[in-house]
Scaffold this motif. Structure first.
Motif, mmCIF file in Angstrom:
data_model
loop_
_atom_site.group_PDB
_atom_site.id
_atom_site.type_symbol
_atom_site.label_atom_id
_atom_site.label_comp_id
_atom_site.label_asym_id
_atom_site.label_seq_id
_atom_site.Cartn_x
_atom_site.Cartn_y
_atom_site.Cartn_z
ATOM 1 N N ARG A 77 6.761 40.380 -40.178
ATOM 2 C CA ARG A 77 6.637 40.689 -41.699
ATOM 3 C C ARG A 77 6.693 42.114 -41.883
ATOM 4 N N VAL A 78 7.315 42.466 -43.034
ATOM 5 C CA VAL A 78 7.479 43.970 -43.718
ATOM 6 C C VAL A 78 6.899 43.843 -45.024
ATOM 7 N N GLU A 79 6.033 44.634 -45.502
ATOM 8 C CA GLU A 79 5.393 44.910 -46.822
ATOM 9 C C GLU A 79 5.351 46.177 -47.056
ATOM 10 N N VAL A 80 5.950 46.706 -48.320
ATOM 11 C CA VAL A 80 5.998 48.009 -48.731
ATOM 12 C C VAL A 80 4.848 48.220 -49.813
ATOM 13 N N VAL A 81 4.177 49.318 -49.641
ATOM 14 C CA VAL A 81 3.015 49.702 -50.477
ATOM 15 C C VAL A 81 3.481 50.865 -51.060
ATOM 16 N N ARG A 82 3.636 50.949 -52.467
ATOM 17 C CA ARG A 82 4.262 52.273 -53.125
ATOM 18 C C ARG A 82 3.325 52.784 -53.769
ATOM 19 N N SER A 83 2.098 52.909 -53.714
ATOM 20 C CA SER A 83 1.002 53.291 -54.253
ATOM 21 C C SER A 83 0.772 54.793 -53.554
ATOM 22 N N LYS A 84 0.429 55.727 -54.664
ATOM 23 C CA LYS A 84 0.185 57.231 -54.139
ATOM 24 C C LYS A 84 -1.500 57.421 -53.931
ATOM 25 N N LYS A 85 -1.882 56.359 -53.755
ATOM 26 C CA LYS A 85 -3.729 56.350 -53.717
ATOM 27 C C LYS A 85 -4.050 55.811 -52.464
ATOM 28 N N ILE A 86 -4.720 56.701 -51.774
ATOM 29 C CA ILE A 86 -5.636 56.188 -50.282
ATOM 30 C C ILE A 86 -6.102 54.767 -50.454
ATOM 31 N N GLU A 87 -7.028 54.720 -51.763
ATOM 32 C CA GLU A 87 -7.916 53.571 -52.083
ATOM 33 C C GLU A 87 -7.067 52.207 -52.096
ATOM 34 N N VAL A 88 -5.892 52.335 -52.893
ATOM 35 C CA VAL A 88 -4.972 51.291 -53.066
ATOM 36 C C VAL A 88 -4.404 50.881 -51.665
ATOM 37 N N ALA A 89 -4.014 51.995 -50.910
ATOM 38 C CA ALA A 89 -3.336 51.504 -49.593
ATOM 39 C C ALA A 89 -4.309 50.805 -48.544
ATOM 40 N N LEU A 90 -5.751 51.330 -48.594
ATOM 41 C CA LEU A 90 -6.928 50.589 -47.829
ATOM 42 C C LEU A 90 -6.940 49.148 -48.581
ATOM 43 N N GLU A 91 -6.959 49.072 -49.653
ATOM 44 C CA GLU A 91 -7.009 47.596 -50.199
ATOM 45 C C GLU A 91 -5.982 46.691 -49.812
ATOM 46 N N GLU A 92 -4.681 47.223 -49.873
ATOM 47 C CA GLU A 92 -3.387 46.563 -49.443
ATOM 48 C C GLU A 92 -3.585 46.149 -47.939
ATOM 49 N N LEU A 93 -4.064 47.208 -47.146
ATOM 50 C CA LEU A 93 -4.278 46.835 -45.806
ATOM 51 C C LEU A 93 -5.133 45.759 -45.566
ATOM 52 N N MET A 94 -6.365 45.703 -46.300
ATOM 53 C CA MET A 94 -7.099 44.554 -45.902
ATOM 54 C C MET A 94 -6.699 43.292 -46.605
ATOM 55 N N VAL A 95 -5.997 43.299 -47.661
ATOM 56 C CA VAL A 95 -5.299 42.238 -48.365
ATOM 57 C C VAL A 95 -4.275 41.640 -46.971
ATOM 58 N N GLU A 96 -3.447 42.450 -46.403
ATOM 59 C CA GLU A 96 -2.581 42.023 -45.352
ATOM 60 C C GLU A 96 -3.425 41.489 -44.197
ATOM 61 N N VAL A 97 -4.328 42.217 -43.820
ATOM 62 C CA VAL A 97 -5.171 41.509 -42.649
ATOM 63 C C VAL A 97 -5.690 40.046 -42.988
ATOM 64 N N GLN A 98 -5.939 39.900 -44.257
ATOM 65 C CA GLN A 98 -6.379 38.426 -44.842
ATOM 66 C C GLN A 98 -5.016 37.595 -44.528
ATOM 67 N N TRP A 99 -3.979 38.028 -45.073
ATOM 68 C CA TRP A 99 -2.855 37.325 -45.173
ATOM 69 C C TRP A 99 -2.490 36.786 -43.659
ATOM 70 N N LEU A 100 -2.528 37.845 -42.858
ATOM 71 C CA LEU A 100 -2.336 37.514 -41.431
ATOM 72 C C LEU A 100 -2.954 36.426 -40.816
ATOM 73 N N ASP A 101 -4.311 36.509 -41.150
ATOM 74 C CA ASP A 101 -5.451 35.745 -40.974
ATOM 75 C C ASP A 101 -5.113 34.202 -41.428
ATOM 76 N N GLU A 102 -4.531 33.993 -42.309
ATOM 77 C CA GLU A 102 -4.304 32.754 -43.007
ATOM 78 C C GLU A 102 -2.859 32.307 -42.762
ATOM 79 N N HIS A 103 -2.043 33.062 -42.055
ATOM 80 C CA HIS A 103 -0.653 32.785 -41.674
ATOM 81 C C HIS A 103 -0.438 33.038 -40.155
#
Length: 77
Positions: free
Chosen positions: A27-53
């Motif tokens: 799976r490829v996901e593009v995160v266009r944020s320029k903020k580290i905090e948002v990137a970390l949140e998106e990383l955790m969202v993706e970890v959860q998504w992978l866990d559920e799929h």
């Protein structure tokens, strides 16, 4: 996925990449944020998504606007 095929697989960087390309389990996901905090949140969202799929083997997170250099990316890691 062309980059995975022409670089990762062609240069044998990851021994599992060719198999997962054939299985279509990357799976490829593009995160266009320029903020580290948002990137970390998106990383955790993706970890959860992978866990559920479990049918998806891995995700490539792409941050096209976040890091100015590879060293900045390494600091993030």
């Amino acid at each position: 996925m062309n980059w995975v095929r022409t670089f990762i697989v062609a240069h044998d960087i990851c021994p599992f990449a060719q198999r997962e390309l054939a299985r279509d389990t990357i799976r490829v996901e593009v995160v266009r944020s320029k903020k580290i905090e948002v990137a970390l949140e998106e990383l955790m969202v993706e970890v959860q998504w992978l866990d559920e799929h479990p049918e998806t083997e891995t995700t490539l997170l792409v941050f096209p606007t976040l890091f100015k250099s590879f060293d900045h990316y390494l600091d993030f890691c």
